[in-house]
Design an enzyme around this catalytic site. Sequence first.
Site, mmCIF file in Angstrom:
data_model
loop_
_atom_site.group_PDB
_atom_site.id
_atom_site.type_symbol
_atom_site.label_atom_id
_atom_site.label_comp_id
_atom_site.label_asym_id
_atom_site.label_seq_id
_atom_site.Cartn_x
_atom_site.Cartn_y
_atom_site.Cartn_z
ATOM 1 N N CYS A 183 -33.233 -5.655 -35.687
ATOM 2 C CA CYS A 183 -32.177 -5.263 -36.624
ATOM 3 C C CYS A 183 -32.007 -6.286 -37.763
ATOM 4 C CB CYS A 183 -30.868 -4.988 -35.882
ATOM 5 S SG CYS A 183 -29.692 -4.088 -36.899
ATOM 6 N N HIS A 214 -32.373 -1.196 -31.993
ATOM 7 C CA HIS A 214 -31.974 -2.167 -30.960
ATOM 8 C C HIS A 214 -32.587 -1.807 -29.609
ATOM 9 C CE1 HIS A 214 -28.910 -4.754 -32.898
ATOM 10 N NE2 HIS A 214 -28.709 -3.712 -33.695
ATOM 11 N N GLU A 259 -33.125 -3.628 -27.133
ATOM 12 C CA GLU A 259 -32.476 -4.334 -26.010
ATOM 13 C C GLU A 259 -31.343 -3.493 -25.416
ATOM 14 O OE1 GLU A 259 -31.767 -4.838 -29.083
ATOM 15 O OE2 GLU A 259 -29.632 -5.320 -29.305
#
Length: 241
Positions: A108, A210, A212
């Site tokens: 990001c 994202h 994660e």
Amino acid sequence: MSAKPTLIGITPSWEDKRWVLNRTYVSAVRQAGGLPVILPVSTDPDEAERLVVEIDGLLLTGGSDVDPYFYGEEPDPRLDMCWPERDRSEIELTRRVVAAGKPLLAICRGHQLLNVAAGGTLHQELEPAVNRIQHRQKTVASCVTHSVQLFEGSILRQIAQTDRLRVNSLHHQAVKAVAEGFRVSAMAPDGVIEAIESERHCFAVGVQWHPEETADHDDCSKQLFRAFVLACRQEKEEAAP
Ligand code: MN
């Protein structure tokens, strides 16, 4: 295989008087077999160099906007909060990690910062008239909302084993001019650059989404972290005397 752990340096976010980090970054690195270590914000070049010697790879995380000063622009009225000291620290770390030939995964804001550190520029605000997709999703980060096309020959496409992915989207800026030596590896249907990677470096990948936040349930996000940690391990072994 090396018995030594694969140390992944993770950059924290800047929030006024504290540095903070979403736990999902740490768990995604752990899940991929890396040993996570949270780095300080450091503007001392000597300390940055010592940190880079110790880590096997760098994970640049999300957060506030990169100060447009670092890509030669004046601030747009719609620019959000900036923490120039964090920018300076991460640009320093990024350049040193790239110079050391160590892998880097940028997420990001990190993906935008990687582009800036390598000489590229950013759109300070996506234009709704041009960018017709919702890039600041209103649903939770663990939900994927828009699609991206993965380009042939990219590391990302190799990892995903497909040319189309659905990703989450929590940004209002994007890469504008891609840094020299980098290529676009993913694009949203409205033309927003969603991923870049180095054409020269072993593994310098930036994604606008994202992974994660989806790594605990999405295979592709998991694979991306695995590929990153594996690249770190391989580079470390090759560099070993
Ligand atoms: Mn997006």
